[in-house]
Design a protein around this motif. Structure first.
Motif, short mmCIF file in Angstrom:
data_model
loop_
_atom_site.label_atom_id
_atom_site.label_comp_id
_atom_site.label_asym_id
_atom_site.label_seq_id
_atom_site.Cartn_x
_atom_site.Cartn_y
_atom_site.Cartn_z
N ARG A 269 0.83 -1.21 0.00
CA ARG A 269 0.00 0.00 0.00
C ARG A 269 0.87 1.26 0.00
O ARG A 269 0.51 2.27 -0.60
CB ARG A 269 -0.93 0.00 1.21
CG ARG A 269 -2.04 -1.03 1.15
CD ARG A 269 -3.11 -0.74 2.19
NE ARG A 269 -3.86 0.49 1.88
CZ ARG A 269 -4.73 1.03 2.71
NH1 ARG A 269 -4.95 0.48 3.90
NH2 ARG A 269 -5.38 2.13 2.37
N GLU A 272 2.31 1.64 -3.48
CA GLU A 272 1.27 2.16 -4.38
C GLU A 272 1.03 3.63 -4.17
O GLU A 272 0.88 4.40 -5.13
CB GLU A 272 -0.03 1.36 -4.14
CG GLU A 272 -1.18 1.86 -5.01
CD GLU A 272 -2.48 1.10 -4.73
OE1 GLU A 272 -3.54 1.55 -5.20
OE2 GLU A 272 -2.43 0.07 -4.03
N GLY A 276 2.32 4.56 -7.39
CA GLY A 276 1.18 4.22 -8.24
C GLY A 276 1.32 2.79 -8.73
O GLY A 276 2.34 2.12 -8.54
N VAL A 277 0.27 2.28 -9.37
CA VAL A 277 0.29 0.93 -9.93
C VAL A 277 -0.23 0.98 -11.35
O VAL A 277 -0.97 1.88 -11.75
CB VAL A 277 -0.58 -0.04 -9.09
CG1 VAL A 277 0.02 -0.24 -7.70
CG2 VAL A 277 -2.01 0.46 -8.98
#
Length: 279
Positions: A269, A272, A276-277
């Protein structure tokens, strides 16, 4: 043996109109710890500092220092079982100490953008902070009754500058110092208020790698020398990972992770939130 708690935030929410800057934040700092608070820009980190130091009253929640409430707001219907014997929905309480009273309780802070008295000397910048605990009033100052206290504060200021390696710069105008030493001076001024909890807002901002490394050792040293607990906001990952025992991570005002530096570095988390993903 459980650790002695210095700072506790319980369900702290900060809302500005329709914007929720902090959403039910729970955070603890124990005695002697260096804790990191990280997150992307706009995550709510400085808002958390402002809630702790009395700049803004929380919309909801409680801030405690050494077990004593310094900020609290639980409107009707917002209480979540924190007070035994109270009925949810029938309890309303609001407490907010002013920033000067919170400082006297033992919380000091620095700012992301260094805020020194630009026209004053290094010595004068620190001496002004010493006056937080000055006991003089208009009458005693006029009659010079507090001359001994003034002398003592000047001696303590010089001792503090010597401990922090700033004694040779005592007569220099604050803004003439190199950037790294200006940051040290700002921390010295915070220490002059005799805190037990020091809040550092991006202390390594704008520093080169050598300055950042020097600051890391400096902060660890003052923690030990002054028996401090420290909560620091930082974007410089090498600094915060190298100095923190535990780290809290905010994203859009919500706590998304808490743990040791190694746990945070490997938390999906957190990765991410920062990187970002792919869709």
């Amino acid at each position: 043996m459980s650790k002695e708690n210095v700072l506790r935030l319980s369900d702290v929410t900060m809302q500005f109109g329709g914007v929720v800057a902090l959403n039910n934040l729970n955070l603890e700092v124990n005695k002697g710890e260096i804790i990191g608070l990280i997150g992307p820009n706009g995550a709510g980190k400085t808002t958390a500092f402002n809630a702790i130091t009395g700049v803004y009253p929380p919309t909801n929640g409680r801030v405690e220092m050494n077990g004593e409430v310094i900020a609290e707001n639980f409107p009707k219907g917002k209480m979540k079982g924190m007070y035994k014997g109270q009925n949810e929905g029938k309890y309303t309480k609001s407490v907010m100490l002013t920033p000067d009273k919170i400082t006297k309780r033992g919380i000091a802070r620095t700012f992301q953008n260094i805020r020194l008295f630009k026209e004053l000397s290094v010595f004068e910048n620190v001496l002004i902070a010493k006056h937080m605990h000055y006991k003089a009033n208009l009458a005693t100052a006029t009659l010079m009754i507090n001359a001994k206290e003034e002398k003592r504060m000047r001696e303590e200021t010089m001792e503090l500058l010597t401990l922090l390696g700033l004694e040779k710069n005592k007569d220099d105008v604050s803004t003439s110092l190199p950037y790294g030493k200006q940051r040290h001076l700002e921390i010295a001024r915070a220490l002059a208020t005799k805190p037990t909890l020091l809040l550092l807002d991006e202390p390594a901002a704008g520093m080169n790698p050598q300055e950042s490394d020097d600051l890391m050792h400096f902060v660890s040293k003052i923690r030990d020398d002054f028996d401090l607990s420290i909560l620091t906001i930082e974007h410089h990952m090498q600094f915060v990972m190298g100095i923190s025992e535990r780290i809290y991570v905010l994203d859009y005002g919500t706590l998304i992770a808490e743990g040791t530096p190694s746990e945070i570095q490997n938390n999906p988390r957190v990765i991410e939130a920062y990187l970002g993903v792919d869709d």
